[in-house]
Design a protein around this motif. Structure first.
Motif, PDB file in Angstrom:
ATOM      1  N   ALA A  82      34.993   0.140 -77.205  1.00  0.00           N
ATOM      2  CA  ALA A  82      36.057  -0.642 -76.162  1.00  0.00           C
ATOM      3  C   ALA A  82      36.453  -2.202 -77.267  1.00  0.00           C
ATOM      4  O   ALA A  82      37.600  -3.012 -77.716  1.00  0.00           O
ATOM      5  CB  ALA A  82      36.201  -0.317 -75.483  1.00  0.00           C
ATOM      6  N   LEU A 114      40.372 -10.340 -73.518  1.00  0.00           N
ATOM      7  CA  LEU A 114      38.851 -10.519 -73.776  1.00  0.00           C
ATOM      8  C   LEU A 114      37.895 -11.407 -74.393  1.00  0.00           C
ATOM      9  O   LEU A 114      36.968 -10.518 -74.756  1.00  0.00           O
ATOM     10  CB  LEU A 114      38.682  -8.508 -73.828  1.00  0.00           C
ATOM     11  CG  LEU A 114      39.589  -7.658 -73.277  1.00  0.00           C
ATOM     12  CD1 LEU A 114      39.905  -6.400 -73.909  1.00  0.00           C
ATOM     13  CD2 LEU A 114      38.623  -7.452 -71.852  1.00  0.00           C
TER      14      LEU A 114
ATOM     15  N   MET B 267      45.403  -0.029 -72.203  1.00  0.00           N
ATOM     16  CA  MET B 267      44.583  -1.601 -71.880  1.00  0.00           C
ATOM     17  C   MET B 267      43.379  -0.440 -72.957  1.00  0.00           C
ATOM     18  O   MET B 267      43.262  -1.846 -73.443  1.00  0.00           O
ATOM     19  CB  MET B 267      44.153  -1.389 -70.361  1.00  0.00           C
ATOM     20  CG  MET B 267      45.676  -1.671 -69.388  1.00  0.00           C
ATOM     21  SD  MET B 267      46.135  -3.023 -70.124  1.00  0.00           S
ATOM     22  CE  MET B 267      45.527  -3.653 -68.545  1.00  0.00           C
ATOM     23  N   LYS B 268      42.558   0.674 -72.788  1.00  0.00           N
ATOM     24  CA  LYS B 268      42.021   1.074 -73.084  1.00  0.00           C
ATOM     25  C   LYS B 268      41.837   0.641 -74.722  1.00  0.00           C
ATOM     26  O   LYS B 268      41.136   0.233 -75.673  1.00  0.00           O
ATOM     27  CB  LYS B 268      41.261   2.382 -73.169  1.00  0.00           C
ATOM     28  CG  LYS B 268      41.605   2.152 -71.237  1.00  0.00           C
ATOM     29  CD  LYS B 268      40.992   3.308 -70.975  1.00  0.00           C
ATOM     30  CE  LYS B 268      39.508   4.404 -71.771  1.00  0.00           C
ATOM     31  NZ  LYS B 268      39.558   5.641 -70.753  1.00  0.00           N
ATOM     32  N   GLY B 271      41.040  -2.574 -75.819  1.00  0.00           N
ATOM     33  CA  GLY B 271      39.415  -2.905 -75.501  1.00  0.00           C
ATOM     34  C   GLY B 271      39.456  -3.216 -74.416  1.00  0.00           C
ATOM     35  O   GLY B 271      38.017  -3.496 -74.164  1.00  0.00           O
ATOM     36  N   PHE B 272      39.742  -2.938 -72.938  1.00  0.00           N
ATOM     37  CA  PHE B 272      39.607  -2.821 -72.378  1.00  0.00           C
ATOM     38  C   PHE B 272      38.811  -1.686 -71.458  1.00  0.00           C
ATOM     39  O   PHE B 272      38.408  -0.469 -72.401  1.00  0.00           O
ATOM     40  CB  PHE B 272      40.596  -3.097 -70.984  1.00  0.00           C
ATOM     41  CG  PHE B 272      41.403  -4.174 -70.603  1.00  0.00           C
ATOM     42  CD1 PHE B 272      40.691  -5.474 -69.492  1.00  0.00           C
ATOM     43  CD2 PHE B 272      42.504  -4.316 -72.064  1.00  0.00           C
ATOM     44  CE1 PHE B 272      41.411  -6.177 -69.980  1.00  0.00           C
ATOM     45  CE2 PHE B 272      42.659  -5.256 -71.668  1.00  0.00           C
ATOM     46  CZ  PHE B 272      42.781  -6.827 -70.896  1.00  0.00           C
ATOM     47  N   THR B 273      37.731  -1.930 -71.321  1.00  0.00           N
ATOM     48  CA  THR B 273      36.327  -0.689 -71.517  1.00  0.00           C
ATOM     49  C   THR B 273      36.743  -0.162 -70.352  1.00  0.00           C
ATOM     50  O   THR B 273      37.464  -0.416 -69.082  1.00  0.00           O
ATOM     51  CB  THR B 273      34.971  -1.660 -70.935  1.00  0.00           C
ATOM     52  OG1 THR B 273      34.921  -1.823 -69.560  1.00  0.00           O
ATOM     53  CG2 THR B 273      34.787  -2.278 -72.421  1.00  0.00           C
ATOM     54  N   ASN B 274      36.469   1.378 -69.772  1.00  0.00           N
ATOM     55  CA  ASN B 274      36.100   1.847 -68.830  1.00  0.00           C
ATOM     56  C   ASN B 274      36.550   1.255 -67.210  1.00  0.00           C
ATOM     57  O   ASN B 274      36.842   1.474 -66.306  1.00  0.00           O
ATOM     58  CB  ASN B 274      35.491   3.358 -69.170  1.00  0.00           C
ATOM     59  CG  ASN B 274      35.666   4.715 -69.630  1.00  0.00           C
ATOM     60  OD1 ASN B 274      36.972   3.941 -70.470  1.00  0.00           O
ATOM     61  ND2 ASN B 274      35.229   5.727 -69.964  1.00  0.00           N
ATOM     62  N   GLU B 276      36.189  -2.051 -66.920  1.00  0.00           N
ATOM     63  CA  GLU B 276      37.318  -3.102 -66.704  1.00  0.00           C
ATOM     64  C   GLU B 276      39.199  -2.218 -66.414  1.00  0.00           C
ATOM     65  O   GLU B 276      39.390  -2.574 -65.074  1.00  0.00           O
ATOM     66  CB  GLU B 276      37.457  -3.784 -67.692  1.00  0.00           C
ATOM     67  CG  GLU B 276      36.943  -4.492 -68.170  1.00  0.00           C
ATOM     68  CD  GLU B 276      36.658  -4.862 -69.781  1.00  0.00           C
ATOM     69  OE1 GLU B 276      35.769  -6.806 -69.930  1.00  0.00           O
ATOM     70  OE2 GLU B 276      36.903  -4.590 -70.356  1.00  0.00           O
ATOM     71  N   ILE B 354      41.920   8.016 -74.743  1.00  0.00           N
ATOM     72  CA  ILE B 354      43.053   6.829 -74.931  1.00  0.00           C
ATOM     73  C   ILE B 354      43.833   8.281 -75.814  1.00  0.00           C
ATOM     74  O   ILE B 354      44.986   7.778 -74.919  1.00  0.00           O
ATOM     75  CB  ILE B 354      42.245   6.307 -76.569  1.00  0.00           C
ATOM     76  CG1 ILE B 354      41.762   4.987 -75.404  1.00  0.00           C
ATOM     77  CG2 ILE B 354      43.442   6.050 -76.341  1.00  0.00           C
ATOM     78  CD1 ILE B 354      41.468   4.297 -76.298  1.00  0.00           C
TER      79      ILE B 354
END
Lengths: 232, 362
Positions: A82, A114, B267-268, B271-274, B276, B354
């Motif tokens: 990610a 981020l 969102m993922k 770059g948003f992680t699980n 987040e 995703i």
């Protein structure tokens, strides 16, 4: 010789649908160099989107090896992938995929949240990106208040806001009229030529593909020999 | 959010009802000292007036007064309020919290047909000192005309009318006089209350008419028991509401997550992680529940005010309110339930691949 930013060897992706297995990508080898603008073409179900998903680390290969920017993606866990996507890849989608409740500026700021930037830096960077796509007068507009072409330009601004190495475009002109499509393709071409961005674009549109420096065809999950075009 | 607010509003109202009915007494110094003696069999059964003198002899009793619910109709049956016959000389000793001008008090005590009313009640029916009012009897077969001698103020329950019990007795046939439905007792100290109650009831244990003595707040609460096992009803309704709230919260969050699967995918992708994404959905559910709980409390508070204003002195309901600790309890419950209900859909959404999420068209 230019640096290879994407190297895939014997890349295979198999989807399971109930009791059936669908081989979406079959032993695919591809090498894409920094600064190339590659159009992936082929009929529906040929595996072009699957290849794009694997390059963008949105999905994992069933077998084979893929290294992007020297990073073996199979070795990264989900959270690392990610963050890697956030740093290195910018996405442009056919359906724009903006968050409807956020303004143009907030949408562009989203991936910057981020990073280590503070609020002011993020805003400045997002404003710069929107200025680059000619939307500095639409900062506070919500997606529903923009035309399709403008929405796609906001999406491009969001894709370049983090200054990624690679831009991934999935049918970027698919939902646009001819003039907006031309504007968007000109913008992508400019990002490739003037800013050295490596672009991988999936498209059905021959006119859009003509903006690329190289077209690769896929059929039934297999990659066909490459055709190099001089840019329009 | 509206459905969550409605559910927590109901929970708040039930909580307020429970507290008003079962956990609230008269917290004034005199209120804590007041006891009520009634016929052991039923409140509708009377006691001889001779009991008054005997009760007065019990150690620790400061004052005792016979009083009787009159009922009746003031102009129209819908004009309901409490009407009691009492002993005027004792009334203001037992209710020292009643504030009334001295001359009005004396005028009331001097006039057998006199009456005093709480100011709220008088204002409600536009009754003033010096007016004449009539109550048509229903329990008692007589109509009584009263001279309004004064209006009193009190900290709560001002919707009461008091008149002279002697006037009631004298208006009845000779064989139906000299009784009391209840005796109101003021103990010398609140601590003496239980012992006095026990002594009074022991005093009449072998009499033809046995008594039951309890604190004034317990007496008020006993009216609620006429409605059945209200505690159990309230508990069952609260449990059902709590369960429903969980379903409502869960469904609301699940719907909100379902509508935004594609957004989760975006969102993922960015770059948003699980983790987040999970935190974002849980945070959102918590905020929605918090706001739902808050607005539910606001509506519940307004409803409680409405009930309290129209309770007419019934079983402590005039004191019904959503106190600060109830606000905290309801809002905390909202946050806990909202977050708990969100966990499963949030986990599901955060773990969605995703490619799957981006394929979702909503």
């Amino acid at each position: 010789m230019r640096e290879a930013v994407i190297e895939a060897r014997k890349l295979t992706k198999i989807y399971k649908r109930d009791e059936f297995e669908v081989r979406a990508l079959d032993n695919c080898d591809i090498e894409i160099h920094r600064g190339e603008f590659v159009a992936l073409m082929g009929p529906s179900g040929s595996g072009k989107s699957t290849l794009m998903h694997l390059i963008a680390a949105m999905d994992r290969a069933t077998s084979g090896r893929i290294a992007v920017l020297g990073e073996d993606l199979a070795e990264l866990d989900d959270a690392e992938l990610a963050r890697w996507r956030n740093r290195h890849i910018g996405f442009i989608f056919q359906q724009f995929n903006l968050i409807p409740v956020l303004t143009a500026l907030e949408n562009v700021e989203l991936p910057l949240k981020l990073t280590s930037m503070n609020g002011k830096e993020r805003q400045r960077q997002a404003e710069t990106a929107l200025k680059l796509v000619g939307l500095d007068d639409r900062l506070t507009h919500f997606p529903r208040q923009l035309s399709g072409g403008q929405e796609q330009r906001v999406a491009i601004a969001r894709a370049i806001a983090t200054d990624p190495d690679i831009l991934i475009a999935d049918e970027p002109t698919g939902n646009l009229d001819a003039q907006s499509a031309k504007d968007v393709m000109t913008m992508l071409q400019k990002l490739n030529r003037d800013f050295g961005k490596t672009i991988i674009m999936v498209t059905h549109d021959r006119h859009a593909a003509e903006y690329a420096t190289m077209i690769r065809h896929l059929e039934k999950g297999e990659l066909k020999p490459e055709i190099e075009y001089p840019q329009a | 959010m509206a459905s969550i607010a409605a559910s927590f509003c109901l929970l708040g109202v039930l909580l307020a009802i429970y507290v008003a009915l079962f956990l609230t007494g008269d917290d004034s110094p005199a209120g804590a000292r007041r006891l009520v003696t009634r016929n052991r069999i039923s409140l509708t059964q009377i006691m001889p007036i001779s009991y008054e003198a005997k009760i007065r002899q019990v150690p620790g009793v400061e004052t005792v007064m016979a009083y009787q619910w009159f009922g009746g109709v003031y102009k129209e049956p819908k004009n309901f309020f409490a009407r009691f016959a009492c002993e005027p000389e004792s009334l203001f000793k037992i209710y020292p919290e009643y504030r009334i001008p001295e001359e009005e008090k004396r005028a009331f005590q001097a006039d057998r047909a006199g009456t005093v009313l709480g100011r709220d009640l008088a204002n409600k029916f536009n009754i003033k000192t010096g007016d004449k009012i009539t109550l048509k009897g229903d329990i008692f077969p007589i109509d009584l005309e009263f001279n309004v001698r004064g209006l009193f103020d009190a900290d709560k329950n001002e919707e009461v009318m008091w008149f002279n019990i002697d006037y009631l007795w004298k208006s009845l046939p000779a064989d139906r006089r000299d009784f009391a439905g209840t005796y109101l007792i003021l103990a010398q100290s609140a601590e003496d209350g239980p012992a006095i109650a026990q002594q009074i009831d022991s005093l009449f244990r072998n009499a033809q008419v046995q008594t039951r003595t309890e604190s004034e707040s317990a007496f008020a609460a006993s009216f609620v028991n006429f409605l059945g096992n209200v505690k159990l009803y309230l508990f069952m309704i609260s449990a059902a509401i709590t369960f429903t709230i969980l379903l409502v919260c869960g469904n609301t969050v699940a719907m909100s997550v379902r509508e935004r699967v594609r957004e989760v995918g975006i969102m993922k992708t960015l770059g948003f992680t699980n983790g987040e994404v999970l935190g974002m959905i849980l945070g959102e559910a918590t905020v929605i529940s918090l706001l739902g709980g808050f607005f539910g409390c606001v509506v519940a508070w307004l409803l409680c005010r409405g009930v309290a204003a129209n309770a007419g002195g019934f079983a402590n309901l005039e004191g019904m309110t959503l106190s600060p600790w109830m606000w905290v309890a309801v809002i905390a419950a909202a946050v806990v339930m909202g977050t708990a209900a969100a966990i499963v859909p949030a986990l599901g959404a955060s773990r969605t691949e995703i490619v799957e999420a981006m394929r979702y068209s909503g």
